[in-house]
Enzyme design. Structure first.
Site: not given
Ligand code: DGL
Length: 278
Positions: A12-13, A44-45, A75-77, A154, A186-188
């Site tokens: 992931d990011s 990454y968004g 990471c979904n992105t 984060e 988004c996994t966060h």
């Molecule tokens: N956790 C990531 C996702 O699922 C990326 C979040 C990010 O870095 O913006 O998209």
């Protein structure tokens, strides 16, 4: 498959993919796993889509060099923007977020009105909208980009006024559109589950793709005959997880340990990630 390969690679990011790692560890507690957090390039968004592919390719190669026999793009992105390309480039099985999340949300929703909260890049890609409607043609997918949430998670800020007000602003329009289900795209975001629940109430289903991703990793591990146990590890909680970051290892260790509820131990640094990749 590489005959010495035996690990599960997860990336992931940043700390978001820990929500997926947690589910993978529940499904496969004894399998050696390498978790890569690309915190040097977070978030990454809002990055250029081309950069996301560059990062995903680099990290996939890194994880292969560490013996990954299956990779979970936690990471979904990256899943939305790079998964099909990295699947073409590398022969290792790669599990992504979008199909798992779309199936889970399509099943969870009674009305077919489904909200998706995600990064700007994931929303723009329309990956979830098309994956959900390909499963449920009548579904209405309402997407909401939530750019303030990743920096909060984060920073280890999971509660408080700032989180509550950001969530009210993001979830209000989805509730106004009458969704009965909200998908964590988004996994966060599952780290904010309690606060999200407080805003949406008890009638809205909240869907986290993590468990389905873990199930897919587990069935790939079984199908490929990936052994990967490391019975010599001293502590069951740390058994077989190596953490690597492209950013600050102390900061990653601190936040990840808080989020997972135990000290994750030493975090290695991969400087190759920053070298020339911006
Ligand atoms: N956790 C990531 C996702 O699922 C990326 C979040 C990010 O870095 O913006 O998209």
């Amino acid at each position: 498959m590489n005959s010495t390969a035996k690990s599960i690679g997860v990336f992931d990011s940043g700390v978001g993919g820990l929500t997926v790692l947690r589910a993978i560890r529940e499904a496969l507690p004894a399998h050696h796993t390498v978790y890569y957090a690309d915190t040097a390039h977070l978030p990454y968004g809002n990055r250029e889509p081309g950069e996301i592919l560059t990062f995903a390719s680099y990290i996939t190669e890194y994880l292969l060099s560490r013996g990954a026999a299956v990779i979970a793009v936690a990471c979904n992105t990256s899943s939305a923007l790079a998964l099909s390309r990295i699947r073409e480039r590398y022969s290792v099985p790669i599990v992504g977020m979008i199909d798992c999340g779309a199936s889970a949300a399509a099943r969870a929703s009674a009305s077919g009105r489904i909200g998706v909260i995600a990064t700007l890049n994931t929303v723009r890609s329309m990956a979830y909208a098309s994956a959900i409607t390909s499963r449920r043609r009548e579904a209405v997918v309402v997407q909401q980009a939530c750019p303030d949430l990743v920096p909060l998670v984060e920073a280890g800020e999971l509660h408080g006024a700032q989180v509550a007000s950001a969530l009210k602003g993001y979830l209000g329009p989805l509730l106004g559109a009458g969704v009965d289900t909200v998908l964590y795209g988004c996994t966060h975001y599952p780290f904010l589950h309690g606060e999200v629940r407080a805003v949406v109430g008890t009638r809205v289903a909240l869907v986290d793709p993590a468990r389905q991703v873990a199930a897919e990793v587990a069935s790939t591990v079984a199908a490929e005959g990936i052994a990967g146990e490391r019975p010599d590890a001293p502590d069951v909680r740390d058994r077989g997880v190596d953490f690597v970051t492209s950013g600050d290892p102390d900061q990653f260790r601190r936040i990840a340990s808080t989020l997972l509820g135990h000290d994750i131990g030493e975090v290695a640094t991969d400087r190759g990630a920053s070298g020339g990749r911006g």
